[in-house]
Design a protein around this motif. Structure first.
Motif, short mmCIF file in Angstrom:
data_model
loop_
_atom_site.label_atom_id
_atom_site.label_comp_id
_atom_site.label_asym_id
_atom_site.label_seq_id
_atom_site.Cartn_x
_atom_site.Cartn_y
_atom_site.Cartn_z
N GLU A 474 25.32 89.95 -47.54
CA GLU A 474 25.77 91.59 -47.70
C GLU A 474 24.70 91.80 -48.53
OE1 GLU A 474 30.19 90.92 -49.71
OE2 GLU A 474 29.39 88.45 -50.06
N TYR A 475 23.47 91.45 -49.45
CA TYR A 475 22.97 92.78 -50.36
C TYR A 475 21.04 92.23 -48.83
CZ TYR A 475 26.68 92.58 -52.95
OH TYR A 475 27.80 92.90 -53.70
N ASP A 476 21.47 91.43 -48.02
CA ASP A 476 20.13 91.55 -47.09
C ASP A 476 19.01 90.84 -48.43
OD1 ASP A 476 18.19 91.58 -44.72
OD2 ASP A 476 17.56 94.17 -45.52
N ILE A 477 19.23 89.74 -49.01
CA ILE A 477 18.08 89.59 -50.33
C ILE A 477 17.39 88.24 -48.89
CG2 ILE A 477 17.74 88.29 -51.83
CD1 ILE A 477 20.50 89.35 -52.88
N PRO A 478 16.12 88.52 -48.23
CA PRO A 478 15.16 87.08 -47.75
C PRO A 478 14.60 86.14 -48.46
CG PRO A 478 13.54 89.39 -47.99
CD PRO A 478 15.81 89.48 -48.67
N ALA A 479 15.86 84.70 -49.64
CA ALA A 479 15.48 83.71 -49.85
C ALA A 479 15.60 83.35 -48.38
CB ALA A 479 16.90 84.27 -50.69
N ILE A 480 15.00 81.76 -49.31
CA ILE A 480 14.91 80.81 -48.64
C ILE A 480 15.07 79.17 -49.40
CG2 ILE A 480 13.16 79.35 -47.39
CD1 ILE A 480 11.02 81.74 -47.28
N TRP A 481 16.42 79.03 -48.66
CA TRP A 481 16.85 77.81 -48.93
C TRP A 481 15.71 76.28 -48.85
CZ3 TRP A 481 19.55 82.33 -48.47
CH2 TRP A 481 20.21 82.57 -49.95
N VAL A 482 15.09 75.37 -49.11
CA VAL A 482 15.00 74.09 -47.94
C VAL A 482 15.65 72.79 -48.81
CG1 VAL A 482 13.26 72.70 -47.83
CG2 VAL A 482 12.78 75.02 -48.04
N VAL A 483 17.02 72.33 -47.81
CA VAL A 483 17.71 71.52 -48.67
C VAL A 483 17.32 70.15 -48.23
CG1 VAL A 483 20.25 71.16 -48.55
CG2 VAL A 483 19.45 72.80 -47.64
N TRP A 484 16.95 69.48 -49.28
CA TRP A 484 16.49 68.19 -49.49
C TRP A 484 17.36 66.94 -49.25
CZ3 TRP A 484 10.96 67.03 -51.43
CH2 TRP A 484 11.48 65.27 -51.58
N ASN A 485 17.38 66.99 -47.98
CA ASN A 485 18.81 66.19 -47.61
C ASN A 485 18.39 64.78 -47.38
OD1 ASN A 485 20.91 65.04 -46.07
ND2 ASN A 485 21.19 66.45 -45.22
N ASN A 486 18.40 63.80 -48.07
CA ASN A 486 19.24 62.67 -48.36
C ASN A 486 20.46 61.76 -48.72
OD1 ASN A 486 19.65 63.27 -51.48
ND2 ASN A 486 17.32 62.22 -52.01
N PHE A 487 21.41 62.59 -48.58
CA PHE A 487 22.82 61.88 -48.67
C PHE A 487 23.07 61.53 -49.53
CE2 PHE A 487 20.87 63.16 -44.06
CZ PHE A 487 21.75 62.81 -43.23
N GLY A 488 23.13 61.57 -50.92
CA GLY A 488 23.79 61.44 -52.03
C GLY A 488 23.05 62.31 -53.47
N TRP A 489 23.68 61.87 -54.05
CA TRP A 489 23.12 61.98 -55.86
C TRP A 489 22.12 60.98 -55.45
CZ3 TRP A 489 25.33 66.43 -56.40
CH2 TRP A 489 27.00 66.86 -56.71
N ARG A 515 26.19 56.89 -42.72
CA ARG A 515 25.72 58.25 -43.94
C ARG A 515 26.62 59.79 -43.72
NH1 ARG A 515 21.64 57.29 -47.60
NH2 ARG A 515 21.36 55.37 -48.19
N TYR A 516 26.69 59.92 -44.66
CA TYR A 516 27.66 61.38 -43.63
C TYR A 516 26.88 62.82 -44.97
CZ TYR A 516 30.62 64.55 -44.36
OH TYR A 516 31.26 66.15 -43.76
N ASN A 517 26.57 63.45 -43.67
CA ASN A 517 26.85 65.31 -45.33
C ASN A 517 27.24 66.04 -43.52
OD1 ASN A 517 26.46 66.10 -47.61
ND2 ASN A 517 23.74 65.07 -46.62
N PRO A 518 28.04 67.88 -43.81
CA PRO A 518 28.01 68.57 -43.08
C PRO A 518 26.59 68.94 -42.14
CG PRO A 518 28.10 69.68 -45.32
CD PRO A 518 27.99 68.14 -45.66
N ASP A 519 26.73 69.69 -41.33
CA ASP A 519 25.97 69.92 -40.94
C ASP A 519 25.34 71.34 -41.43
OD1 ASP A 519 23.98 71.54 -38.68
OD2 ASP A 519 25.03 70.16 -37.35
#
Length: 591
Positions: A474-489, A515-519
């Motif tokens: 919405e506000y055109d903020i070019p942030a980057i997310w790196v999701v550390w996907n290890n399928f759990g807490w 093991r499950y996570n959304p895409d």
């Protein structure tokens, strides 16, 4: 000259503009529409960023201050909107981030009638009691004539002494009523809180440091907030004194320096813990002794105070002597104090007496590097944690801002990240609020528009606050997310493994035994965010390069091996459960 009447909402907006408050991060509600209406005609002068949840607004303001060292305002409505602010305000208070928090309250004439969303069980409009533990101070004006004084005092207080959030809870009628209101400027620039130490105290500090055989400096957020990086670097150069750090103090001294030893504590580096438990004089500069950095205060794992002589310098007198007795406690601004200390050293003949100490540290560094370095070169699927850290450091420029969230990944970055400039490694270290990084990266990017800002967030933390993707678009903020996907807490699962013989429950994400996570990449694309899934080691570097060059919001879903744990070099205990010995290194108790 005639009287000029202003609505209360108009006065507040005018005040924020005059004080050059850069943004209002907030969410609408029936309680604050009077203030939003006042912002309508002046939107070009006071930008409103409206995320999809108040939690995001608070974290954005928190991260904005950490980068810009200038407070932004947040806006929430009565009831649930205000309550949603408690968590990010607690996070900001714990890590000393200044925020001007504006919340709305029931009209004064309806107080105690329990109108829609008023909290009034014990007192009328009682939200102020709910928030008091999470702010430096709360204000609750009851007449429109109160607004000039309250706004002046509140904004001034955010940055005075130890920075932190301040709340103003405003009844709805005050936004709409009119009065002859005179602007009273905040006094942040006029009130000088960069206090120093008495000359005799500075001289005693110099005496202790110059007589030490095993001196050590410990840096925390106080060094970064006071912008004392240059003074710290000069002190280290003159005295050749090694430095250990809390995460929010990392980068105050370029961590490529031979004197930078990294984080100290259970997941600290081996050289940092060895130096901490063996030093004879410790100069603490704006750093707390919490359970993670002090190995739960068990002697010999991170600190031995005493016999180590502790010199503790902090702007907040309550921190001095909280967990360890001091040889000398100094209530002072770190930058001012270091300038005084450097001037004192100008008058001294400096003889370095700790060559053997530096030799010991060089040997500890060699052993640690020999132990951990080979693992950074292992290529595997899913990715090893070390490779993620390595690839991010390879692509992120020195002034790029990395913001780890809370979880297993944070332990890896505390232990191995190399921060090269102050304020480039932002952590929810005190309160540990999941979502800080996911939301805060937007605030950091608004404060540093020409610098890359990357959130590294666990899959658990990301799924708590995924709505930030909509705000970025919405506000055109070019942030980057790196999701550390290890399928759990996984950080909590690791506690179950270590303390409860692997009796894992409620910490891994499952569906039908798998093991499950959304895409996450598909989720991001549905928001309009560019996204990549990384499952193989050779994909990560190109994905990061693409994200940095894109100039738009981007998410990288990285599948990381959750069975690999960082080496422990200290201890950590939740009494009465037992603690484990370090996996590398050992306890040291002076005879």
């Amino acid at each position: 000259m005639g009287v000029r009447l202003m609505k209360g909402g108009e006065f507040i907006v005018d005040f924020l503009i005059r004080e050059e408050v850069p943004y209002v991060f907030g969410v609408c509600g029936h309680g604050n529409v009077g203030l939003l209406d006042a912002m309508y005609d002046r939107a070009d002068e006071l930008p409103l960023i409206s995320p999809r949840h108040e939690q995001a607004a608070g974290h954005m303001a928190d991260a904005y201050f950490r980068v810009a060292h200038k407070p932004a305002a947040t806006l929430a409505s009565i009831g649930p909107g205000s309550v949603n602010m408690l968590m990010p305000l607690a996070n900001a208070l714990s890590d000393s981030s200044a925020i001007l928090s504006l919340t709305a309250s029931a009209p004064t004439v309806q107080a105690n009638r329990s109108p829609f969303q008023e909290i009034a069980r014990h007192n009328q409009s009682d939200f102020a009691q709910s928030i008091r533990s999470f702010v430096k101070r709360g204000y609750q004006p009851q007449r429109i004539e109160n607004l000039p004084l309250v706004m002046r005092q509140a904004l001034t207080l955010t940055t005075q002494g130890r920075p932190g959030p301040v709340n103003v809870d405003i009844p709805f009628d005050l936004f709409q009523e009119s009065a002859d209101l005179v602007y009273e400027p905040a006094q942040s620039a006029s009130i000088q809180t960069r206090v120093g130490a008495a000359p005799s105290v500075v001289a005693k500090v110099a005496d202790l440091l110059l007589a030490a055989e095993r001196p050590l400096i410990y840096t925390g957020n106080g060094v970064v907030l006071s912008e004392a990086g240059p003074e710290l670097t000069e002190l280290v150069r003159r005295l050749q004194t090694p430095v250990v750090s809390l995460p929010n103090g990392m980068g105050a001294l370029d961590m490529r320096s031979e004197y930078s030893l990294g984080f100290v504590g259970r997941n600290g580096s081996y050289p940092a813990n060895e130096a901490a438990r063996r030093c004879d004089v410790l100069l603490d500069l704006g750093a707390r002794f919490d359970d993670r950095s002090a190995s739960s205060w068990i002697p010999g794992y991170s600190w031995n105070i005493p016999p180590t002589k502790l010199i503790q310098v902090d702007i907040d007198a309550m921190e001095i002597g909280r967990n360890y007795p001091v040889e000398l406690g100094v209530v002072a601004d770190v930058k001012t104090f270091l300038a005084q200390l450097l001037m004192e050293l100008d008058r001294r003949t400096i003889t370095i007496r700790h060559e053997d100490w530096l030799g010991d540290i060089a040997e500890w560094r060699r052993r640690w590097d020999e132990h951990v370095r080979p693992k950074f070169d292992i290529s595997s699927t899913p990715l090893r944690p070390e490779q993620v850290v390595k690839e991010l450091r390879a692509v992120l420029p020195d002034d790029g801002i990395l913001i780890p969230d809370v979880g297993a990944h944070h332990n890896w970055f505390m232990q191995f990240w190399e921060a090269r400039q102050p304020g480039t490694f932002l952590n929810s270290y005190g309160f540990g609020a999941m979502g800080f990084s996911v939301c805060g990266v937007l605030g950091a990017k608004l404060a540093a528009k020409d610098r890359p800002c990357i959130s590294v967030c666990g899959d658990g933390g990301f799924t708590m606050t995924p709505y930030v993707l909509a705000t970025a678009v919405e506000y055109d903020i070019p942030a980057i997310w790196v999701v550390w996907n290890n399928f759990g807490w996984v950080s909590i699962r690791d506690i179950q493994v270590g303390m409860f013989e692997g009796r894992e429950i409620g910490t891994l994400f499952h569906r039908d035994g798998e093991r499950y996570n959304p895409d996450f990449a598909l989720m991001a694309k549905s928001y309009g965010v560019d996204a990549i899934t990384v499952r193989h080691p050779d994909e990560l570097g190109p994905a990061l390069e693409h994200a940095l060059a894109l100039g738009k919001p981007c998410l990288i879903d990285v599948h990381v091996d959750g069975e690999i744990r960082p080496p422990s070099t200290g201890a950590w205990q939740l009494p009465p459960t037992p603690y484990r010995e370090p996996s590398f290194g050992e306890r040291y108790r002076p005879e």
